[in-house]
Design a protein around this motif. Sequence first.
Motif, PDB file in Angstrom:
ATOM      1  N   ALA A   1     -16.985  32.548 -21.961  1.00 25.10           N
ATOM      2  CA  ALA A   1     -17.626  33.647 -21.193  1.00 25.10           C
ATOM      3  C   ALA A   1     -18.989  33.589 -21.363  1.00 25.10           C
ATOM      4  O   ALA A   1     -19.695  33.797 -20.087  1.00 25.10           O
ATOM      5  N   TYR A   2     -19.812  32.781 -22.464  1.00 18.98           N
ATOM      6  CA  TYR A   2     -21.329  32.704 -22.106  1.00 18.98           C
ATOM      7  C   TYR A   2     -21.434  31.801 -21.040  1.00 18.98           C
ATOM      8  O   TYR A   2     -22.446  31.893 -20.362  1.00 18.98           O
ATOM      9  N   LEU A   3     -20.671  30.592 -20.844  1.00 15.43           N
ATOM     10  CA  LEU A   3     -20.950  29.525 -19.929  1.00 15.43           C
ATOM     11  C   LEU A   3     -20.624  30.319 -18.512  1.00 15.43           C
ATOM     12  O   LEU A   3     -21.481  30.208 -17.648  1.00 15.43           O
TER      13      LEU A   3
ATOM     14  N   VAL B   1     -13.466  31.969 -30.814  1.00 14.31           N
ATOM     15  CA  VAL B   1     -14.931  31.381 -30.810  1.00 14.31           C
ATOM     16  C   VAL B   1     -14.918  30.479 -29.356  1.00 14.31           C
ATOM     17  O   VAL B   1     -15.991  30.705 -28.421  1.00 14.31           O
ATOM     18  N   THR B   2     -14.022  29.895 -28.984  1.00 15.63           N
ATOM     19  CA  THR B   2     -14.115  28.948 -27.577  1.00 15.63           C
ATOM     20  C   THR B   2     -14.161  30.093 -26.669  1.00 15.63           C
ATOM     21  O   THR B   2     -14.883  29.632 -25.474  1.00 15.63           O
TER      22      THR B   2
ATOM     23  N   ILE C   1     -15.730  28.353 -40.618  1.00 13.24           N
ATOM     24  CA  ILE C   1     -14.823  29.189 -39.865  1.00 13.24           C
ATOM     25  C   ILE C   1     -15.438  30.775 -40.405  1.00 13.24           C
ATOM     26  O   ILE C   1     -15.583  31.575 -39.234  1.00 13.24           O
ATOM     27  N   GLU C   2     -15.687  31.127 -41.420  1.00 18.02           N
ATOM     28  CA  GLU C   2     -16.312  32.360 -41.813  1.00 18.02           C
ATOM     29  C   GLU C   2     -17.600  32.805 -40.903  1.00 18.02           C
ATOM     30  O   GLU C   2     -17.737  33.693 -40.525  1.00 18.02           O
TER      31      GLU C   2
ATOM     32  N   PHE D   1     -19.580  35.314 -33.870  1.00 17.42           N
ATOM     33  CA  PHE D   1     -19.133  35.373 -32.476  1.00 17.42           C
ATOM     34  C   PHE D   1     -17.956  36.131 -32.349  1.00 17.42           C
ATOM     35  O   PHE D   1     -17.581  36.597 -31.348  1.00 17.42           O
ATOM     36  N   ILE D   2     -17.238  36.585 -33.328  1.00 17.41           N
ATOM     37  CA  ILE D   2     -15.931  37.345 -33.119  1.00 17.41           C
ATOM     38  C   ILE D   2     -15.844  38.682 -33.644  1.00 17.41           C
ATOM     39  O   ILE D   2     -15.337  39.602 -33.000  1.00 17.41           O
ATOM     40  N   ASP D   3     -16.164  39.029 -35.030  1.00 13.99           N
ATOM     41  CA  ASP D   3     -16.042  40.305 -35.506  1.00 13.99           C
ATOM     42  C   ASP D   3     -17.007  41.407 -34.785  1.00 13.99           C
ATOM     43  O   ASP D   3     -18.054  41.349 -34.661  1.00 13.99           O
TER      44      ASP D   3
END
Length: 376
Positions: free
Chosen positions: A189-191, A183-184, A118-119, A125-127
């Motif tokens: 968004a990428y898809l 993350v999902t 998760i880290e 992908f998030i930070d």
Amino acid sequence: MENNDNAKTNWETARQLIDVEAIMREAEVYLTAPTIQITDAISLHSPGNAHDYYSNGDYWWPNPDTKDGLPYIRRDGQSNPNNFNAHRESLRRMRTRTACLTSAFRLSGERRFGEKAIELLAAFFIDEATRMNPHLRYAQAIPGVCEGRGIGIIDTLHLIDAAAAVQVLQISGEFDQGVLQNVTGWFAAYLNWMNTHPQGIEERSEPNNHGVCWFVQAAAFARLTDDARMLAWCREQFKTRLLPEQMDLSGGFPRELARTKPYAYSLFTLDNFVTLAQLLSVPGDNLWTYELPDGRGIRQGMSFLLPYIENKSEWPYGPDIEYEDDWPVGMSFMLFAGLAYGSERLLHLWRTLDKNPRQAEVRRNMAIRQPLLWLL
């Protein structure tokens, strides 16, 4: 997706065929490894910012006829070692560590492995300070020619293993669902970018391994994001376009056989066709057994290539221009197809061939490193 009984049987069988101790040893090392992020390296040639993925085309080299080497020229099959590959390598390292840690969690039930995964996912992908933007506008750029190309989307093929890891972590219900949902959301968004941006549409239309890899990614990301419409469309395209367009009556892939690395490209393409069957087969619509009226299908592709995996010396299409002695290796299609068809020949190859090769170019062509994540 498999039904529950088949999935359980395949999981138990696969577990006996995988080096569990090696996964656990590697995961222990990754527990103390630093996070990996796209912002760790920036190319001076990238037109984007620190969060935008950038890479150069593999087979493009400085022009010997110009003082500044521009525009670059193509040497098919010959990878330029001086190209900017730092983002590719970061993405693959993140994938490898996340997938391994998640496999270790699934095997052992120990939360510490999932928490570290998760880290890693959050940093990549998030930070806000370190995240990768969900597009590939600047992938496989060619100096002096273009800032990025549709075929650069193949660079994110390795993220299918990361997407599978996210799904396993979600299903477990033991971790921060907010982080996993974010993350999902990145993958959604990428898809969307892949399916709407001109570069994504261009890659989607490629009639060779690039087109197959677009659909592998689309299917993997759609499975994670519960995009039933995209999954159904990928299933339909497998039948109506990919098989008819790319496989000949013998089960070979003519466009790959015409390349300067026909053996490696044939393995790579079959591997990705099999991944599609693994991703998209559902009760009542089994791509493992699907055939065109003339017999073309996964079985035919396997029948074509299997003898040359068992005995490469019989390969009649000429040697690869690079890395000829490094193939074949233990790719995930041997395990998945071996389980689907109950084929001891394929499972024997999976058991005996090297599944952790050292050659970077070979590893680059192995999108799935943790097949246990795919047996849900």
